[in-house]
Scaffold this motif. Sequence first.
Motif, PDB file in Angstrom:
ATOM      1  N   LYS A   1       0.849  -1.190   0.000  1.00  0.00           N
ATOM      2  CA  LYS A   1       0.000   0.000   0.000  1.00  0.00           C
ATOM      3  C   LYS A   1       0.879   1.232   0.000  1.00  0.00           C
ATOM      4  O   LYS A   1       2.089   1.160   0.291  1.00  0.00           O
ATOM      5  N   ALA A   2       0.296   2.370  -0.326  1.00  0.00           N
ATOM      6  CA  ALA A   2       1.043   3.623  -0.324  1.00  0.00           C
ATOM      7  C   ALA A   2       1.653   3.862   1.055  1.00  0.00           C
ATOM      8  O   ALA A   2       1.013   3.650   2.082  1.00  0.00           O
ATOM      9  N   GLY A   3       2.937   4.283   1.039  1.00  0.00           N
ATOM     10  CA  GLY A   3       3.646   4.533   2.278  1.00  0.00           C
ATOM     11  C   GLY A   3       4.543   3.399   2.716  1.00  0.00           C
ATOM     12  O   GLY A   3       5.414   3.593   3.576  1.00  0.00           O
ATOM     13  N   ASP A   4       4.354   2.198   2.162  1.00  0.00           N
ATOM     14  CA  ASP A   4       5.222   1.069   2.514  1.00  0.00           C
ATOM     15  C   ASP A   4       6.649   1.345   2.045  1.00  0.00           C
ATOM     16  O   ASP A   4       6.867   1.947   0.984  1.00  0.00           O
ATOM     17  N   ARG A   5       7.617   0.887   2.828  1.00  0.00           N
ATOM     18  CA  ARG A   5       9.031   0.997   2.462  1.00  0.00           C
ATOM     19  C   ARG A   5       9.466  -0.336   1.867  1.00  0.00           C
ATOM     20  O   ARG A   5       9.363  -1.380   2.523  1.00  0.00           O
ATOM     21  N   VAL A   6       9.935  -0.299   0.628  1.00  0.00           N
ATOM     22  CA  VAL A   6      10.165  -1.530  -0.120  1.00  0.00           C
ATOM     23  C   VAL A   6      11.537  -1.540  -0.791  1.00  0.00           C
ATOM     24  O   VAL A   6      12.141  -0.498  -1.037  1.00  0.00           O
ATOM     25  N   ALA A   7      11.995  -2.752  -1.087  1.00  0.00           N
ATOM     26  CA  ALA A   7      13.180  -2.963  -1.912  1.00  0.00           C
ATOM     27  C   ALA A   7      12.776  -3.811  -3.106  1.00  0.00           C
ATOM     28  O   ALA A   7      11.859  -4.642  -3.016  1.00  0.00           O
ATOM     29  N   GLY A   8      13.476  -3.611  -4.225  1.00  0.00           N
ATOM     30  CA  GLY A   8      13.202  -4.386  -5.415  1.00  0.00           C
ATOM     31  C   GLY A   8      14.067  -5.631  -5.474  1.00  0.00           C
ATOM     32  O   GLY A   8      15.237  -5.607  -5.080  1.00  0.00           O
ATOM     33  N   SER A   9      13.509  -6.732  -5.950  1.00  0.00           N
ATOM     34  CA  SER A   9      14.280  -7.959  -6.121  1.00  0.00           C
ATOM     35  C   SER A   9      15.151  -7.851  -7.371  1.00  0.00           C
ATOM     36  O   SER A   9      14.708  -7.353  -8.410  1.00  0.00           O
ATOM     37  N   PHE A  10      16.404  -8.313  -7.283  1.00  0.00           N
ATOM     38  CA  PHE A  10      17.344  -8.257  -8.412  1.00  0.00           C
ATOM     39  C   PHE A  10      16.734  -8.907  -9.649  1.00  0.00           C
ATOM     40  O   PHE A  10      16.700  -8.314 -10.725  1.00  0.00           O
ATOM     41  N   PHE A  11      16.243 -10.141  -9.502  1.00  0.00           N
ATOM     42  CA  PHE A  11      15.507 -10.816 -10.572  1.00  0.00           C
ATOM     43  C   PHE A  11      14.026 -10.608 -10.314  1.00  0.00           C
ATOM     44  O   PHE A  11      13.470 -11.165  -9.371  1.00  0.00           O
ATOM     45  N   GLN A  12      13.388  -9.841 -11.149  1.00  0.00           N
ATOM     46  CA  GLN A  12      11.991  -9.524 -10.934  1.00  0.00           C
ATOM     47  C   GLN A  12      11.073 -10.739 -11.107  1.00  0.00           C
ATOM     48  O   GLN A  12       9.984 -10.781 -10.532  1.00  0.00           O
ATOM     49  N   LYS A  13      11.511 -11.741 -11.855  1.00  0.00           N
ATOM     50  CA  LYS A  13      10.649 -12.891 -12.132  1.00  0.00           C
ATOM     51  C   LYS A  13      11.057 -14.166 -11.400  1.00  0.00           C
ATOM     52  O   LYS A  13      10.386 -15.185 -11.524  1.00  0.00           O
ATOM     53  N   TRP A  14      12.175 -14.147 -10.645  1.00  0.00           N
ATOM     54  CA  TRP A  14      12.557 -15.336  -9.883  1.00  0.00           C
ATOM     55  C   TRP A  14      11.887 -15.229  -8.519  1.00  0.00           C
ATOM     56  O   TRP A  14      12.414 -14.631  -7.601  1.00  0.00           O
ATOM     57  N   ILE A  15      10.742 -15.846  -8.402  1.00  0.00           N
ATOM     58  CA  ILE A  15       9.938 -15.730  -7.186  1.00  0.00           C
ATOM     59  C   ILE A  15      10.331 -16.799  -6.165  1.00  0.00           C
ATOM     60  O   ILE A  15      10.498 -16.513  -4.988  1.00  0.00           O
ATOM     61  N   ALA A  16      10.491 -18.049  -6.614  1.00  0.00           N
ATOM     62  CA  ALA A  16      10.829 -19.146  -5.702  1.00  0.00           C
ATOM     63  C   ALA A  16      11.409 -20.293  -6.512  1.00  0.00           C
ATOM     64  O   ALA A  16      11.394 -20.282  -7.747  1.00  0.00           O
ATOM     65  N   GLY A  17      11.914 -21.313  -5.801  1.00  0.00           N
ATOM     66  CA  GLY A  17      12.450 -22.490  -6.470  1.00  0.00           C
ATOM     67  C   GLY A  17      13.846 -22.268  -7.013  1.00  0.00           C
ATOM     68  O   GLY A  17      14.521 -21.285  -6.681  1.00  0.00           O
ATOM     69  N   LEU A  18      14.295 -23.207  -7.867  1.00  0.00           N
ATOM     70  CA  LEU A  18      15.617 -23.139  -8.447  1.00  0.00           C
ATOM     71  C   LEU A  18      15.684 -22.090  -9.555  1.00  0.00           C
ATOM     72  O   LEU A  18      14.666 -21.757 -10.177  1.00  0.00           O
ATOM     73  N   PHE A  19      16.897 -21.578  -9.807  1.00  0.00           N
ATOM     74  CA  PHE A  19      17.089 -20.604 -10.878  1.00  0.00           C
ATOM     75  C   PHE A  19      16.827 -21.247 -12.234  1.00  0.00           C
ATOM     76  O   PHE A  19      17.177 -22.410 -12.459  1.00  0.00           O
ATOM     77  N   ALA A  20      16.211 -20.507 -13.127  1.00  0.00           N
ATOM     78  CA  ALA A  20      15.972 -20.949 -14.498  1.00  0.00           C
ATOM     79  C   ALA A  20      16.488 -19.889 -15.457  1.00  0.00           C
ATOM     80  O   ALA A  20      16.512 -18.701 -15.132  1.00  0.00           O
ATOM     81  N   ARG A  21      16.912 -20.305 -16.635  1.00  0.00           N
ATOM     82  CA  ARG A  21      17.515 -19.391 -17.609  1.00  0.00           C
ATOM     83  C   ARG A  21      16.637 -18.178 -17.889  1.00  0.00           C
ATOM     84  O   ARG A  21      17.124 -17.059 -18.026  1.00  0.00           O
ATOM     85  N   GLU A  22      15.331 -18.394 -17.974  1.00  0.00           N
ATOM     86  CA  GLU A  22      14.451 -17.290 -18.366  1.00  0.00           C
ATOM     87  C   GLU A  22      14.409 -16.175 -17.329  1.00  0.00           C
ATOM     88  O   GLU A  22      14.047 -15.043 -17.651  1.00  0.00           O
ATOM     89  N   TYR A  23      14.790 -16.464 -16.079  1.00  0.00           N
ATOM     90  CA  TYR A  23      14.785 -15.416 -15.064  1.00  0.00           C
ATOM     91  C   TYR A  23      15.829 -14.339 -15.360  1.00  0.00           C
ATOM     92  O   TYR A  23      15.701 -13.200 -14.914  1.00  0.00           O
ATOM     93  N   GLY A  24      16.874 -14.715 -16.107  1.00  0.00           N
ATOM     94  CA  GLY A  24      17.906 -13.745 -16.438  1.00  0.00           C
ATOM     95  C   GLY A  24      17.385 -12.555 -17.209  1.00  0.00           C
ATOM     96  O   GLY A  24      17.958 -11.453 -17.128  1.00  0.00           O
ATOM     97  N   ALA A  25      16.298 -12.739 -17.939  1.00  0.00           N
ATOM     98  CA  ALA A  25      15.713 -11.647 -18.722  1.00  0.00           C
ATOM     99  C   ALA A  25      15.011 -10.616 -17.857  1.00  0.00           C
ATOM    100  O   ALA A  25      14.553  -9.590 -18.368  1.00  0.00           O
ATOM    101  N   SER A  26      14.915 -10.870 -16.542  1.00  0.00           N
ATOM    102  CA  SER A  26      14.248  -9.924 -15.640  1.00  0.00           C
ATOM    103  C   SER A  26      15.214  -9.277 -14.667  1.00  0.00           C
ATOM    104  O   SER A  26      14.799  -8.730 -13.639  1.00  0.00           O
ATOM    105  N   ALA A  27      16.523  -9.315 -14.986  1.00  0.00           N
ATOM    106  CA  ALA A  27      17.537  -8.764 -14.090  1.00  0.00           C
ATOM    107  C   ALA A  27      17.598  -7.246 -14.214  1.00  0.00           C
ATOM    108  O   ALA A  27      17.880  -6.704 -15.298  1.00  0.00           O
ATOM    109  N   LEU A  28      17.363  -6.554 -13.110  1.00  0.00           N
ATOM    110  CA  LEU A  28      17.393  -5.094 -13.108  1.00  0.00           C
ATOM    111  C   LEU A  28      18.789  -4.572 -13.428  1.00  0.00           C
ATOM    112  O   LEU A  28      19.798  -5.127 -13.000  1.00  0.00           O
ATOM    113  N   GLY A  29      18.837  -3.485 -14.200  1.00  0.00           N
ATOM    114  CA  GLY A  29      20.109  -2.831 -14.490  1.00  0.00           C
ATOM    115  C   GLY A  29      20.993  -3.572 -15.461  1.00  0.00           C
ATOM    116  O   GLY A  29      22.165  -3.228 -15.607  1.00  0.00           O
ATOM    117  N   GLY A  30      20.460  -4.573 -16.136  1.00  0.00           N
ATOM    118  CA  GLY A  30      21.227  -5.325 -17.125  1.00  0.00           C
ATOM    119  C   GLY A  30      20.339  -5.685 -18.291  1.00  0.00           C
ATOM    120  O   GLY A  30      20.351  -5.055 -19.340  1.00  0.00           O
TER     121      GLY A  30
END
Length: 350
Positions: free
Chosen positions: A94-123
Motif C-alpha cells: 500500500k502507499a507509504g510502505d518501504r520496499v526494496a526491489g528484487s534483483f531478478f523480478q521474475k525469480w519468485i521461488a524455487g531453483l534458478f531458471a535461464r528465463e529469469y535472467g531476462a528480468s535482471a534489473l540494471g542489465g
Amino acid sequence: MSAPQLVNPTTGLRALAVRTTGGTSIDELIFDHVTVPEPGPAQVLVAIKAVSLNYRDLAVVTGRYPRDASQPTIIASDCCGEVMAVGSAVTALKAGDRVAGSFFQKWIAGLFAREYGASALGGAIDGVLTQYRVFDQSGLLRIPEHLSYQEGAALPCAGLTAWNALVPTTHVQAGDTVLLLGTGGVSVFGLQFAKLHGARVIITSSSDEKLARAKALGADETINYKTTPEWDKEVLRLTGGKGVDIVLEVAGGETFTRSLSSARASGQVAVIGVLSGVAGTVPIGLIGIQTLSVRGIFVGSVAMFEDMNRAIALHQLRPVIDRVFPFEQSADALRYLQSAQHFGKIVITI
C-alpha cells in the motif's frame, strides 16, 4: 556528466535517471528524463530513496558485462524506496510502505531458471538509479522496520547473494569455518551472516585497516593477501591443516585454485564473482580428489529475500555502509567503487 536538475513527477510524471548508452567509461554516463507510467493493475509506483552499487554496475557502465549494448539502460539493480501508488489488483502493498526491489523480478521461488535472467534489473532491463520507477508487485518486498532506506538498498544483491551462498546453498551451521575473500559488499554480509549462525570466519584483504574493521565486526582470523600471497597455505595453517568448510569465492579466475586448496575434504565452494576475470584453469583433479562441491551463486529469489529479511529483523542486523553520495554525484560514486577503497556498501541517495 553534468549535475542534474531534479524533476518533480507531479508535473507530467517525468523522472530523472542515470543511463549508460553502451559506452565503456563512467564519463559516458548521462542524466536522462524518462516517462514514469501509471502503475497497471498489478503494478506499484515507487519513489526511489536510495540505491546501492555493485561491481556488476561498474561492469555494465564500462562495457564488460554481457548485455545488448545498443539498448540504453538505466543502471543499478539495488534500490529502496516508498510506495506512492498501487494498481487495482495489488493486495500485498500500500502507499507509504518501504520496499526494496528484487534483483531478478521474475525469480519468485524455487531453483534458478535461464528465463529469469531476462528480468535482471540494471542489465537485461532498466535498473533503479532513477527518481521513480514502476515495478510488478511480485518483484517488491517490505524491508525490515529497523533499517533506513540506505540500509535497505544494500540488501537486494550483496545481501541476498551472501545469504543464498551460506544458508540455502551450503547450509552454514554453528562450528563451521567460513573463508571470505576481500571486504566488499558480499563478503561483509557473509561475515555478518556467518557469525549470526555461529560460524568461525577467516577473511582476507590487502589492507590491514580493512582487516581491523573486519575484526571489529567479528572476524576470527584475518589474512593480508598482499603480504601473504600464498594465503591458501595460511588458511590451512589456521585450520590445523584441515581447511575450511565453506569458501565464498568472489574474485574469479585468479583466486579460484587457492580457494579450492583452502577447502577441507568434502568442503563447499560457492562461486559468486568475477572481480579478477572469468578466465582461469579449473583444477578438476583437486575437485575430484578432495570431493569438493562447487556451486555457482547468482543472487537469489524473492522467497530467499523474504527469509533473509526475517532473520535480519529478528537479529536487528544492520548492513555496513561505507560511504553515501548524493544523486548528482552518481559518477563519483562509481569511481569510488572502481577504486576498491570501500568496506561494505556504497550508497547513492535520491
